[in-house]
Design an enzyme around this catalytic site. Structure first.
Site, PDB file in Angstrom:
ATOM      1  N   CYS A   1     -20.297 -10.418 -92.707  1.00  0.00           N
ATOM      2  CA  CYS A   1     -21.035 -10.143 -92.940  1.00  0.00           C
ATOM      3  C   CYS A   1     -20.730  -9.234 -94.454  1.00  0.00           C
ATOM      4  O   CYS A   1     -21.548  -8.382 -95.184  1.00  0.00           O
ATOM      5  CB  CYS A   1     -21.581  -9.313 -91.839  1.00  0.00           C
ATOM      6  SG  CYS A   1     -22.464 -10.199 -90.062  1.00  0.00           S
TER       7      CYS A   1
ATOM      8  N   GLN B   1     -21.857  -4.856 -89.356  1.00  0.00           N
ATOM      9  CA  GLN B   1     -23.303  -5.344 -89.185  1.00  0.00           C
ATOM     10  C   GLN B   1     -23.325  -6.233 -88.058  1.00  0.00           C
ATOM     11  O   GLN B   1     -24.012  -5.744 -87.198  1.00  0.00           O
ATOM     12  CB  GLN B   1     -23.087  -6.035 -90.663  1.00  0.00           C
ATOM     13  CG  GLN B   1     -23.039  -5.125 -92.128  1.00  0.00           C
ATOM     14  CD  GLN B   1     -23.060  -5.706 -93.216  1.00  0.00           C
ATOM     15  OE1 GLN B   1     -23.731  -7.137 -93.051  1.00  0.00           O
ATOM     16  NE2 GLN B   1     -22.873  -4.965 -94.156  1.00  0.00           N
ATOM     17  N   CYS B   2     -23.392  -7.258 -88.272  1.00  0.00           N
ATOM     18  CA  CYS B   2     -23.973  -7.957 -86.804  1.00  0.00           C
ATOM     19  C   CYS B   2     -22.968  -7.466 -85.487  1.00  0.00           C
ATOM     20  O   CYS B   2     -23.504  -7.775 -84.429  1.00  0.00           O
ATOM     21  CB  CYS B   2     -23.673  -9.726 -86.432  1.00  0.00           C
ATOM     22  SG  CYS B   2     -21.829 -10.510 -86.736  1.00  0.00           S
TER      23      CYS B   2
ATOM     24  N   VAL C   1       7.753 -29.360 -75.215  1.00  0.00           N
ATOM     25  CA  VAL C   1       7.705 -27.586 -75.128  1.00  0.00           C
ATOM     26  C   VAL C   1       7.033 -26.155 -75.272  1.00  0.00           C
ATOM     27  O   VAL C   1       6.909 -26.249 -76.846  1.00  0.00           O
ATOM     28  CB  VAL C   1       9.485 -27.371 -75.671  1.00  0.00           C
ATOM     29  CG1 VAL C   1       9.342 -25.664 -75.612  1.00  0.00           C
ATOM     30  CG2 VAL C   1      10.354 -27.955 -74.940  1.00  0.00           C
TER      31      VAL C   1
ATOM     32  N   PHE D   1     -27.962 -15.911 -90.497  1.00  0.00           N
ATOM     33  CA  PHE D   1     -28.046 -16.572 -92.217  1.00  0.00           C
ATOM     34  C   PHE D   1     -28.977 -17.817 -92.771  1.00  0.00           C
ATOM     35  O   PHE D   1     -28.750 -18.865 -93.290  1.00  0.00           O
ATOM     36  CB  PHE D   1     -26.773 -16.673 -92.722  1.00  0.00           C
ATOM     37  CG  PHE D   1     -25.487 -15.756 -92.760  1.00  0.00           C
ATOM     38  CD1 PHE D   1     -25.708 -14.639 -93.537  1.00  0.00           C
ATOM     39  CD2 PHE D   1     -24.261 -15.935 -91.475  1.00  0.00           C
ATOM     40  CE1 PHE D   1     -24.733 -13.108 -92.385  1.00  0.00           C
ATOM     41  CE2 PHE D   1     -23.340 -15.580 -91.367  1.00  0.00           C
ATOM     42  CZ  PHE D   1     -24.067 -13.691 -91.781  1.00  0.00           C
TER      43      PHE D   1
ATOM     44  N   CYS E   1     -10.210 -17.486 -86.766  1.00  0.00           N
ATOM     45  CA  CYS E   1     -11.168 -16.135 -87.035  1.00  0.00           C
ATOM     46  C   CYS E   1     -11.172 -14.932 -86.321  1.00  0.00           C
ATOM     47  O   CYS E   1     -11.017 -14.267 -87.625  1.00  0.00           O
ATOM     48  CB  CYS E   1     -12.384 -16.405 -86.410  1.00  0.00           C
ATOM     49  SG  CYS E   1     -12.493 -16.409 -84.780  1.00  0.00           S
TER      50      CYS E   1
ATOM     51  N   GLU F   1     -30.995 -11.388 -98.735  1.00  0.00           N
ATOM     52  CA  GLU F   1     -30.417 -12.858-100.015  1.00  0.00           C
ATOM     53  C   GLU F   1     -30.197 -12.846-101.101  1.00  0.00           C
ATOM     54  O   GLU F   1     -29.457 -13.128-101.940  1.00  0.00           O
ATOM     55  CB  GLU F   1     -31.700 -13.971 -99.479  1.00  0.00           C
ATOM     56  CG  GLU F   1     -32.519 -14.404 -98.316  1.00  0.00           C
ATOM     57  CD  GLU F   1     -33.643 -15.028 -98.596  1.00  0.00           C
ATOM     58  OE1 GLU F   1     -33.476 -15.884 -97.936  1.00  0.00           O
ATOM     59  OE2 GLU F   1     -34.695 -14.932 -99.019  1.00  0.00           O
TER      60      GLU F   1
ATOM     61  N   GLN G   1     -25.967  -4.818 -97.665  1.00  0.00           N
ATOM     62  CA  GLN G   1     -26.126  -6.324 -97.556  1.00  0.00           C
ATOM     63  C   GLN G   1     -25.561  -6.880 -98.950  1.00  0.00           C
ATOM     64  O   GLN G   1     -25.208  -7.939 -98.911  1.00  0.00           O
ATOM     65  CB  GLN G   1     -27.159  -5.600 -97.675  1.00  0.00           C
ATOM     66  CG  GLN G   1     -28.279  -5.872 -96.371  1.00  0.00           C
ATOM     67  CD  GLN G   1     -27.548  -7.679 -95.280  1.00  0.00           C
ATOM     68  OE1 GLN G   1     -27.994  -8.415 -95.590  1.00  0.00           O
ATOM     69  NE2 GLN G   1     -26.788  -6.735 -94.278  1.00  0.00           N
TER      70      GLN G   1
END
Length: 1187
Positions: free
Chosen positions: A131, A93-94, A247, A672, A29, A1119, A1052
Site C-alpha cells: 500500500c 494504510q490497509c 533434520v 486494488f 512477506c 488509481e 496514495q
C-alpha cells in the site's frame, strides 16, 4: 497430540491472538513476524530475534518466549513507541503488514536502542507492503535514530501551502478552518523509547535454560513425529534409527515443501532445538580459517564475517567479503535468523547463492555418523555425498591467501529478498607479483540441476542432485493434481474425502439450492463447473471440514474423471488466430484516418506487449458465513469492495431475497480491484456450505490458491499504425488493443473501454482511432486492478510517442510537448470538454523540480565514460479520468445518525481498504456539523444500513461517499439551523436519514466527471552485462485539487507509483505452455520491496488547483499514480538505447513490459548475446509463455 502440520497455526490460534497475520505461509512477506527470545547458556545472555511464525514449528520453541504485537502495546492499554510512531507518520494504510513491520522494528530496538538507517533497512528487508510505498514507514521509524545516523532515505514529500478561507480543508482535531502545516506529521510529545519498560524474559525459562537437558523431547502427531535430540550422540542414534527422516532446524525449506505436499503420509522428523543447537552452532577461528557449525544461522554467519572483515587485514578476508555480499541480499532478516548454513547447503537448490561462493572458496565439509567421529569427508567442495545416517557437522571456510581474489555474483528478479535467477562464485589466484593465473575456480548456480563448474574442476556436491530429485517429485505430484487441459467433467467422486477425519460434507453444482449459473451482461458465470472445466484454477467442488488442514487434505482425495476437449489456447496471439473474442468489440474514432495517412511525412507500424500483474493484496480473499436459523437469514463477514454485489450473488445462489442476507465489511487488508467480483463467488460457495450444514463456515484462500483462482491485471497487446511529420507532430494514430480476458467475461469489457477512453493521454492527435478486443482464452478470467485498463491504454500511447521521437531523431520530451493539448478548452477523442491548464502546469513544474535538462546532460556525460553501466531519464505527463464510465455506478450513499448526547454515527457504502475513505468521511462530517472528530464514529460498511451501494473503486469512493454525507448533512443542518441558534447542540438533535446522490454524467461525450493530472520524471541506471537496474530518483507533481488530506493523498501517490514499479519492471507472471500459473507465491512472484523504491522520491502537490466537480474541490487519487511508474520503463529504454548506440545499433528495438533483467540484458545486444542467440519460434517448446 499435534493434529496439524503447520504447528505455528496451533500457536497462533490456540491462544486466540489475531494480531500476527498470515500472509503467504512461506516466509515471503513478513506479515507473521514475531519476536522469539531464548537464553543463551554459552554467553549467559538472552537473545532476541525475529522469525516468520508461518514457518516456526511449536516444538522448536521449547524454552523460548514468544512476543507478538499484542504483547508490546495496544489502544486498550498504551501504545508502544514503535506503534505510535508508525501511526503518526501515516505508515499504515490497509494495516495488514503493520504488525509485522512493528515487530521487526521492536526487535531491532530490543537489540540496539539507537539504530542506524542501515540497521532499519536491514530489519525491514523481509517485510513487504503493498500500500504505502514504504516512505512513511521509514519516516516513522527513523525517529529512533540518532540525528547523525538518520540520513533521508526518501528526502522529500511536499505539498503546497493553502491560504486560510472558508473552503479550506484542515487536519486539526476540531476541523476549524485554519492554515495547514507544511509538514505531513509531527512527532511532538511522542512516547520516548524506554528499554526499562520492555517485557522481561520469564525467570522460569531462565532457570530452565541454565539447567542441562536430561533427555530428548518427542512430539507425536496423528501424521508426523518430531524428536528433539538431547546431544550429538543422541542425534546420530536417531539418524541411524530414522535414516530417511529430515533434520529440521530453521524449517525454512521443509516448511514450505509441506505447504505444497500437505504431508498426507506419516513421516518422522528429527528437529534440532536450541539445547542441541548450541553444541555445533559456534564459529571458531582456526589456523587456516573459520570453522562454522552446520546449524549456525545465516544471521550469525553474517555477523561473524562482518567481525572478521572489521578486525583482520583485508587481504585475508577477500572470501569473507564475497560471502557478505551474498548474505546481505539473501532472504530477509527473519529467514536469516531461522535458516542455517548447513540447511542452505544440503537443501541443494541451485538458486541458493551460498553454494557457489563456498565452492569457489574450496571449503571443507565435516560430516558425522554413528561410528565415524570427526572424519573429514572431503577437502574440496563436492567430491562425495552424505549417506542417510550421516549429518553435517561443520563447514571450514579458509582465509584468503596473498594474490587470491574472490568475487560473488547474483542476479534476481528483485535486488534483495529474492531467489537468484543465476549466481556465481569466482576465485582467481595469480602468481605472486605477476598477472599470470595459477588457478581459477568458477561455479555457477541456477543454470542447471546442480552447481556447474567451469573448466576441469571436480563436479559440485552430489547431494545437490539428491535434493533436486526430491523437490521435482513433489512438484510433479502437485502438477498432476492441477490438470493441464480443457476438460469435460464426467465423474466427481468425493467418497474417499468424505471418509476422512473431520470432513463434514462436499459441495458441487448439484448442491446449490438456487442458481449455479448466472448471467453477467449476457455472459454465463458458473459457481461450480458443471460440464466443462475451462481453465486450471476453475472451482469444481468444495470440501467442508472441521479445520483448514483437514479440508486441504480431503480436497486432495476428491477424484475427478475428465474427457479432453480441443482446441485449447492461452495467449493473445493464439486467440487472434482462432478469432476467439468476447462481445462487444469496442471502437472509438475521430477525424479522417485514410486522408491523414495520405498526407503525413512518415508512417510507423509497431506493437508493444504488456504483461499482467497479480494483486498480491496482503490479506488473501476470505469470509465467514453465519446462518441465523430464522427465516433463512444469513450474515456474511466478508472482505469485499462491493458488498451489495456479494449480497446479490449469494441471494441468486441460495434462491432467497437480498433482504435476508446481510454483508458486513469492517476493513480490507488491501484489495486494488481484486475483491469486487471473485469474492462474490467465494461468498456464494461458503454461504451454500453454511446453509447446508447449519453452521458457521469460514473460507480463507491460501496465497497460492488465491493467485491461481482470482487472477489479476489483464495482459495487453497494442498494435499501432502512426502517421507523423518530420518535426515530430503526430497527425494520425490507428491503435488496436487486445487484452487477454481469460475464460469468462468478468469486468474485461469495462476495462477495455477505459483503455480506449485513455488512449489519447495528454496529446491532441487530430485523427485517432482505437479498437478494443477482449480475447477469450482458457485461463482464469482476469479482473479489475487499480487503474482498470488505464495504465495499459496510456502505456501504448506513450510507446507511440517514444518511437516517433526515435524515428525523428528528437528528444522524447520535445515530441511530447509538441503534441500536448494546449488550448484553454479542448475536446478529447471521445468528445469530452476539459481544460489542460493544470496538466501543463504539472508538466512544467515536474521538469523544473526534477532539474530535467541539467540531469540529462549529466547522464549523457556519465554514459560517455561508462561502458557497461548506462543511465536514462524519462518524463511523462498524465491525464486520467476519474469515476465510472457507466453512470449508474457513480452514486454514493450515506446514513448519518445524530444522538441526543450530540454524538454522530456515520455509515456509508464505501469500503475502507487503506485509501483513507473513513478518515475523509470524518473530516467532511465534522466540517459540515462543526463538531470535533472525536464526537463522530464511522460504522462498518453494512448492506443492512446502506443498501445498493456502488463498489469502492475508480478513485471515486471519497467523491461519492463524501458528497452523500455532505448532501445529507446540509439538508439536516438547514432544518436545525434556527433551533441551533437558540438552543445548545445536544437539544436540537433530530433523527438521521439516508441521503443518496446520483452523480451521473449529464451530457453526451462526457465519460468522466473530471480528470486528475500529473507528471513524473524518473532516472535509472542499468548494468548492461546483467540486465540489473537501479531506480535512482523520481519526481512527481500531482494535481489533486484542494486536498482533503495531504498525508493520505501523498500516501496514495507513493503507494500507487511503487505498485506501478512492479507492473512495469519486476512483476512477471509466468505460465507453462500448458496454461498453468507457475508464480504462485512470494518465492516466485516479486512485488517491490524497500530496496526497489528510488532513494530520492519527491512528491509535490500542485498549488492553487481547483476542481468544482467534486467534494470541496478535491480530486480522486487512488488509481492515477500507477501509470506514472512507466517513466521507469522508458528511462530503462533510454539507457538501453545509449548502450546500443555505443555498439553501432539502432535506437529502435522491442522491449516488452515488464522490463525484467532478462529483457534488459537481451536488448543490450553485444558480442555476448550473440553467443546465445534466441532459437526460432516453433523450433522449441518454451518453459513459459507470454499470455
Amino acid at each position: 497430540m499435534l493434529s496439524q502440520n503447520h504447528l505455528h497455526v496451533s500457536l497462533l490460534y490456540i491462544v486466540l491472538l489475531t494480531g500476527t497475520k498470515y500472509g503467504c505461509g512461506g516466509g515471503g512477506c513478513g506479515a507473521c513476524t514475531v519476536m522469539v527470545s531464548r537464553y543463551d547458556q554459552l554467553h549467559n545472555r538472552v537473545l532476541h530475534y525475529t522469525v516468520n511464525a508461518c514457518l516456526q514449528p511449536i516444538c522448536t520453541l521449547h524454552g523460548s518466549a514468544v512476543v507478538t504485537v499484542e504483547g508490546i502495546g495496544s489502544t486498550k492499554t498504551k501504545l508502544h513507541p514503535v506503534q505510535e510512531r508508525i501511526a503518526k507518520a501515516h505508515g499504515s494504510q490497509c494495516g495488514f503488514c503493520t504488525p509485522g513491520m512493528v515487530m521487526s522494528m521492536y526487535t531491532l530496538l530490543r537489540n540496539k536502542p539507537h539504530p542506524t538507517m542501515e540497521d532499519i533497512r536491514e530489519a525491514l528487508g523481509g517485510n513487504l507492503c503493498r500500500c504505502t510505498g514504504y516512505r512513511p514507514i521509514i519516516d516513522g521509524f527513523k525517529t529512533f535514530c540518532d540525528v547523525s545516523n538518520a540520513f533521508n532515505l526518501f528526502p522529500q514529500a511536499s505539498f503546497a501551502m493553502m491560504t486560510p478561507g472558508k473552503n479550506d480543508c484542515v487536519l486539526n482535531k476540531y476541523l476549524i478552518p485554519c492554515q495547514i502545516s507544511d509538514e505531513l506529521f509531527h512527532m511532538d510529545n511522542v512516547l520516548p523509547l524506554d528499554p526499562s519498560q520492555d517485557l522481561i524474559f520469564p525467570p522460569e525459562l531462565m532457570r530452565m535454560g541454565k539447567k542441562r537437558a536430561c533427555g530428548s523431547l518427542c512430539f507425536q502427531g496423528d501424521r508426523l513425529k518430531l524428536i528433539s535430540p538431547v546431544d550429538l550422540t543422541n542425534l546420530l542414534e536417531l539418524k541411524t534409527e530414522y535414516p530417511e527422516a529430515p533434520v529440521v532446524v530453521g524449517n525454512t525449506t521443509i516448511g514450505t515443501n509441506l505447504l505444497l505436499c500437505h504431508l498426507c503420509i506419516y513421516c518422522p522428523f528429527v528437529e534440532i532445538t536450541f539445547q542441541l543447537f548450541v553444541i555445533y552452532l559456534l564459529c571458531v577461528h582456526v589456523h587456516a580459517g573459520v570453522s562454522v557449525g552446520a546449524v549456525c544461522t545465516l544471521s550469525s554467519l553474517k555477523e561473524e564475517m562482518e567481525m572478521a572483515v572489521r578486525e583482520m587485514e583485508a587481504e585475508r578476508t577477500r572470501g569473507y567479503q564475497a560471502l557478505l555480499q551474498t548474505l546481505r541480499c539473501l532472504a530477509g532478516k527473519q529467514i536469516r535468523n531461522m535458516a542455517t548454513i548447513g540447511g542452505n547447503i544440503l537443501s541443494a537448490n541451485p538458486k541458493y547463492d551460498l553454494n557457489s561462493v563456498l565452492a569457489a572458496l574450496d571449503c571443507t565439509l565435516q560430516v558425522m555418523s554413528k561410528g565415524t567421529v570427526g572424519q573429514k569427508l572431503f577437502t574440496g567442495f563436492g567430491k562425495t555425498a552424505l549417506r542417510p545416517d550421516e549429518v553435517l557437522l561443520s563447514i571450514d571456510i579458509p582465509y584468503s591467501k596473498p594474490w587470491e581474489f574472490v568475487s560473488a555474483f547474483r542476479q534476481a528478479q528483485r535486488r534483495e529478498f529474492a531467489f537468484s535467477i543465476v549466481n556465481a562464485g569466482m576465485k582467481v589466484v595469480f602468481k605472486e607479483g605477476s598477472n599470470i593465473v595459477e588457478s581459477l575456480n568458477i561455479y555457477y548456480g541456477g543454470v542447471g540441476p546442480t552447481l556447474v563448474k567451469v573448466g576441469l574442476t571436480p563436479q559440485a556436491l552430489r547431494c545437490s542432485a539428491l535434493g533436486r530429485c526430491a523437490t521435482q517429485e513433489a512438484a510433479c505430484r502437485f502438477s498432476d493434481h492441477v490438470s493441464l487441459f480443457h476438460f469435460k467433467t464426467s465423474d466427481i467422486d468425493p467418497s474417499e474425502a468424505l471418509g476422512m477425519t473431520g470432513v463434514v460434507t462436499f459441495l458441487s453444482a448439484g448442491d446449490v439450492p438456487g442458481q449455479n449459473r448466472r448471467m453477467w451482461f449476457n455472459n454465463p458465470e458458473e459457481l461450480f463447473a458443471e460440464e466443462e472445466v475451462t481453465c486450471v484454477g476453475q472451482i469444481i467442488g468444495a470440501v467442508v471440514a472441521e479445520s483448514r488442514e483437514q479440508a486441504r487434505r480431503a480436497a486432495q482425495r476428491v477424484k475427478v474423471t475428465y474427457q479432453d476437449l480441443l482446441p485449447v489456447f492461452f495467449t493473445i496471439e493464439e486467440a487472434i488466430q482462432h478469432q476467439s473474442f468476447f462481445d462487444p468489440k469496442r471502437k472509438l474514432e475521430r477525424g479522417d484516418m485514410d486522408k491523414a495517412f495520405e498526407t503525413v511525412d512518415q508512417i510507423l507500424e509497431d506493437e508493444i506487449y504488456l504483461g499482467g500483474q497479480e494483486h498480491f493484496y496482503m490479506e488473501t480473499q476470505g469470509l465467514i458465513a453465519v446462518p441465523k436459523g430464522e427465516n433463512g437469514e444469513l450474515e456474511l463477514f466478508v472482505a469485499s469492495q462491493h458488498a451489495a454485489y456479494t449480497q446479490e450473488v449469494v441471494g441468486i445462489t441460495l434462491g432467497i431475497d437480498s433482504n435476508k442476507i446481510t454483508c458486513h465489511v469492517r476493513r480490507l487488508g488491501g484489495a486494488f480491484g481484486g475483491k469486487v467480483m471473485k469474492i462474490a463467488s467465494l461468498s456464494a460457495i461458503t454461504a451454500t456450505a453454511a446453509v447446508k450444514t447449519g453452521r458457521a463456515v469460514r473460507c480463507v484462500l491460501e496465497r497460492g490458491d488465491d493467485m491461481l483462482i482470482t487472477s489479476g491485471r489483464h495482459p495487453f497487446l497494442g498494435q499501432y499504425k502512426v502517421g507523423y511529420n518530420n518535426d515530430g507532430t503526430i497527425m494520425a494514430a490507428d491503435i488496436t488493443y487486445y487484452s487477454n480476458g481469460g475464460c469468462t467475461l468478468d469486468e474485461s469489457s469495462f476495462i477495455m473501454e477505459k483503455a480506449l477512453l485513455h488512449m489519447d493521454n495528454a496529446y491532441r492527435i487530430p485523427n485517432l482511432r482505437g479498437r478494443g478486443l477482449v480475447c477469450k482464452t482458457y485461463l482464469p478470467s482476469y479482473t479489475a486492478f487499480r487503474g482498470f485498463g488505464g495504465p495499459q491504454g496510456l502505456m501504448v500511447m506513450e510507446s507511440v510517442l517514444h518511437e516517433v521521437a526515435v524515428k525523428c531523431g528528437l528528444p522524447p520530451q520535445k515530441v511530447r510537448e509538441i503534441n500536448m493539448y494546449r488550448e484553454e478548452e479542448c475536446y478529447t477523442h471521445h468528445k469530452q470538454l476539459f481544460s489542460p491548464r493544470d496538466m501543463l502546469r504539472c508538466w512544467d513544474e515536474c521538469l523544473d523540480k526534477a532539474g530535467y535538462h541539467d540531469r540529462l546532460q549529466a547522464i549523457q556525460q556519465f554514459n560517455t565514460y561508462n561502458r557497461w553501466k548506462k543511465r536514462g531519464i524519462s518524463a511523462v505527463p498524465m491525464k486520467f479520468g476519474v469515476g465510472f464510465s457507466k453512470g449508474f455506478y457513480n452514486q454514493g450513499a450515506a446514513l448519518v445518525n445524530i444522538y441526543k448526547d450530540g454524538s454522530v454515527l456515520v455509515a456509508h457504502g464505501g469500503t475502507e481498504m487503506g485509501q483513507g475513505i473513513n478518515t475523509k468521511a470524518l473530516q467532511i462530517a465534522g466540517r459540515i456539523l462543526k463538531v470535533p472528530m472525536s464526537s463522530i464514529h464511522i460504522k462498518e460498511t453494512c448492506t443492512g444500513n446502506v443498501p445498493n451501494a456502488a463498489p469502492s473503486a475508480a478513485s471515486f469512493g471519497t467523491d461519492a461517499v463524501g458528497m452523500a454525507v455532505k448532501v445529507f448533512q446540509r439538508s439536516l443542518v438547514s432544518d436545525l439551523f434556527v433551533l441551533s441558534r437558540q438552543l445548545p447542540w445536544t437539544m436540537t438533535i433530530g433523527v438521521g436519514k439516508t441521503a443518496q446522490t446520483d452523480l451521473g454524467p449529464g451530457y453526451e461525450g462526457t465519460a468522466y466527471y473530471y480528470f486528475t493530472f500529473g507528471a513524473c520524471c524518473s532516472e535509472v541506471e542499468i548494468d548492461c552485462l546483467t540486465g540489473d537496474h537501479k531506480n535512482l530518483r523520481t519526481d512527481i507533481v500531482m494535481d489533486v485539487g484542494e486536498s482533503l488530506n495531504p498525508a493520505l493523498d501523498i500516501g496514495q501517490i507513493e503507494g500507487g507509483f511503487v505498485q506501478g514499479i512492479g507492473l512495469y519492471t519486476i512483476e512477471e507472471l509466468q505460465f507453462s505452455p500448458e496454461g498453468v500459473l507457475m508464480t504462485r507465491g512470494p518465492s516466485q512472484y516479486k512485488i517491490p520491496a524497500l530496496c526497489d523504491v528510488p532513494p530520492q522520491l519527491n512528491v509535490h502537490l500542485l498549488a492553487n488547483a481547483q476542481n468544482p466537480h467534486a467534494i470541496y474541490n478535491s480530486k480522486g487519487i487512488g488509481e492515477p499514480p500507477v501509470f506514472l511508474a512507466s517513466t521507469i520503463f522508458f528511462a530503462i529504454k533510454e539507457a538501453v538505447a545509449a548502450a546500443r548506440r555505443e555498439r553501432g545499433l539502432g535506437d529502435s528495438f522491442p522491449l516488452s513490459s515488464p522490463a525484467t533483467a532478462e529483457r534488459i540484458r537481451m536488448a543490450c545486444e553485444d558480442q555476448f548475446t550473440e553467443m546465445a542467440p534466441s532459437p526460432k519460434k516453433g523450433t522449441f517448446k518454451p518453459w513459459s509463455i507470454n499470455i
